[in-house]
Write an enzyme that holds these catalytic residues in place. Structure first.
Site, mmCIF file in Angstrom:
data_model
loop_
_atom_site.group_PDB
_atom_site.id
_atom_site.type_symbol
_atom_site.label_atom_id
_atom_site.label_comp_id
_atom_site.label_asym_id
_atom_site.label_seq_id
_atom_site.Cartn_x
_atom_site.Cartn_y
_atom_site.Cartn_z
ATOM 1 N N SER A 104 0.939 -1.114 -0.022
ATOM 2 C CA SER A 104 -0.073 -0.030 -0.013
ATOM 3 C C SER A 104 0.981 0.997 0.035
ATOM 4 C CB SER A 104 -0.991 0.104 1.245
ATOM 5 O OG SER A 104 -1.897 0.802 1.025
ATOM 6 N N ASP B 224 -8.539 -6.056 -6.002
ATOM 7 C CA ASP B 224 -8.113 -4.392 -5.163
ATOM 8 C C ASP B 224 -8.969 -3.220 -6.082
ATOM 9 O OD1 ASP B 224 -7.010 -2.693 -3.519
ATOM 10 O OD2 ASP B 224 -5.105 -2.786 -3.937
ATOM 11 N N HIS C 150 -6.588 -6.233 -1.683
ATOM 12 C CA HIS C 150 -5.537 -5.318 -1.389
ATOM 13 C C HIS C 150 -4.229 -6.149 -0.782
ATOM 14 C CE1 HIS C 150 -3.531 -1.479 -0.955
ATOM 15 N NE2 HIS C 150 -3.443 -1.525 0.463
#
Length: 459
Positions: free
Chosen positions: A166, A377, A436
């Site tokens: 991230s 994601d 994610h």
């Protein structure tokens, strides 16, 4: 991203470094299986680290056992908490062994970075000591690595892989460049194995522009929602072009709210789910019960599981309860996770700044760069990632584009679990069925991928 928002050291070296350069290390087991401590990376700014030596470690002089430095997102999320107990560490949030731990492929070094995240802290609540940029965060991490690696020969002979998730990917790019320069200048003794960018926030513009079309295509947004999303994404694009990064961050928050409203709260981490449904935490159903697995991780368990604090499997309860007691050195008045919002606010002016040029620099210096992305994601969508990769100016990018992808499988499973392709020092993994948090959603293929990236020796 804003939501839920070493190094094993020889005992002698530990005792020396405890009183040198602001490093404080409290414990190392006799077999060197884990160690943790604080490094004062700047006056009154203390960064916490926790290192696990792998029980699968293979001593091979021709192929040294690798070390993974895990960087969490946010900015302000805790690698020591989330990455460790919810994703790739030896134990889950119930303190039960994780069969898919990345310790099978490497040693693991978790840090709470930037300072203010997790157990890391600034003295006297001096918020002006929080970093304002990715580059400042990378400098702090470089200082930590100097303290942990420079005085330990065994450690600095192992290849270090900086693995980020991230927002951590933006910091990882800057850290990779900082490490390279520090090694070249002789200030840091380590071998950089590569930089790995997992669902990483490298180009905010490309990601926000991808959200509307992606969610419209999978039926989470109608045409009206698509138009509203595209309008705000275009506003962000112009703000970034004009270096209006704080304003772009504020518009980004507005865009997230609009998408949540028009999609009936789609989960930004997995478009098949509603908000708050993402399975960040591994459950006991994923854990194999064979005695060999329990034995492998018993060194990390001690008597932790006898505590009633772990019954609920709640990360906040765990980190502020039994784990804080185990570590012994966490300040009594520090509550894990409390300052993550302050860290995000301090970095608001850098949050929407792209880092594509930094990736180009890494590639130009010959550093291995691996990108992996979960198919489901949203916030760091695969289409957004592919968009910024196409913008790279690296000399090998055109040849990279011509390469055919190869399918990925897991163990004896014949189902396609992903795709990959590589050209020179650029590598890309498409992970099917994952959002994610790739190591959580697809642990088997993620572990296989890590083994390929680190080239860890196996028995």
């Amino acid at each position: 991203m804003k939501r839920s928002v070493i190094a094993y050291l020889l005992i002698l070296c530990l005792l020396v470094s405890c009183n040198n350069g602001g490093t404080k290390t409290v414990r190392s087991y006799s077999d060197g299986s884990e160690a943790w401590g604080y490094v004062e990376v700047r006056p009154k700014a203390h960064m916490f680290w926790w290192h696990y030596k792998s029980p699968y470690r293979v001593e091979d002089p021709s192929k040294p056992w690798p070390i993974i430095l895990w960087l969490q997102g946010g900015p302000g999320a805790s690698g020591v908490g989330i990455g460790n107990f919810q994703e790739v560490g030896p134990l889950d949030t119930f303190l039960k062994p994780r069969n898919s731990t990345w310790l099978k492929k490497a040693d693991l070094l978790f840090v709470d970075s930037p300072v203010g995240s997790g157990y890391s802290f600034v003295e006297e609540n001096q918020k002006d000591l929080y970093v304002k940029s990715d580059e400042e965060a990378a400098k702090d991490l470089t200082k930590l690595l100097q303290q942990l690696f420079n005085k330990n020969h065994t450690l600095n002979q192992s290849p270090l892989f900086i693995v980020a998730e991230s927002y951590g990917g933006k910091i990882a790019v800057k850290l990779g460049l900082s490490v390279f320069d520090s090694v070249q200048s002789g200030k840091l003794k380590l071998h950089l194995g590569g930089v790995v960018l997992g669902d990483s926030w490298i180009s905010p513009e490309d990601f926000v522009l991808s959200w509307g079309p992606l969610l419209n295509y999978v039926s989470r947004l109608d045409d009206k929602g698509l138009d509203l999303s595209n309008s705000l994404a275009e506003k962000i694009r112009k703000q970034i072009k004009n270096d209006e990064y704080v304003q772009a961050t504020q518009t980004w928050m507005e865009l997230e709210n609009v998408i949540s409203s028009k999609s009936n709260s789609v989960d930004f981490y997995n478009f098949l789910l509603d908000s708050e449904m993402d399975p960040v935490s591994l459950t006991t159903s994923e854990i194999k019960k064979e005695n060999i697995i329990i034995k492998k991780y018993s060194r990390y368990l001690n008597d932790l599981r006898s505590s009633s604090d772990v019954d609920e499997g709640d990360l906040d309860t765990l980190m502020n309860g039994v784990i804080k007691k185990k570590l012994k050195i966490i300040p009594k008045d520090l509550r894990w996770g409390n300052n993550s919002g302050d860290v995000f606010t301090a970095m608001e002016g850098d949050f929407m700044r792209p880092t594509i040029e930094g990736v180009d620099e890494l590639l130009a210096k010959g550093i291995d760069v691996t990108i992996y992305n979960g198919q489901l994601d949203v916030i760091c969508s695969t289409s957004g990632t592919e968009a910024w990769v196409r913008k790279l100016k690296w000399e090998g990018i055109e040849e990279y584009k011509k390469i055919e992808r190869e399918p990925l499988y897991c163990e004896n499973d014949k189902a396609t679990r992903g795709f990959t392709k590589s050209y020179k020092n650029l590598h890309f993994y498409w992970i099917l069925g994952a959002g994610h948090f790739v190591p959580v959603d697809e642990p088997c293929v993620a572990l296989k991928m890590v083994g390929e990236i680190t080239k860890s020796p196996q028995l």
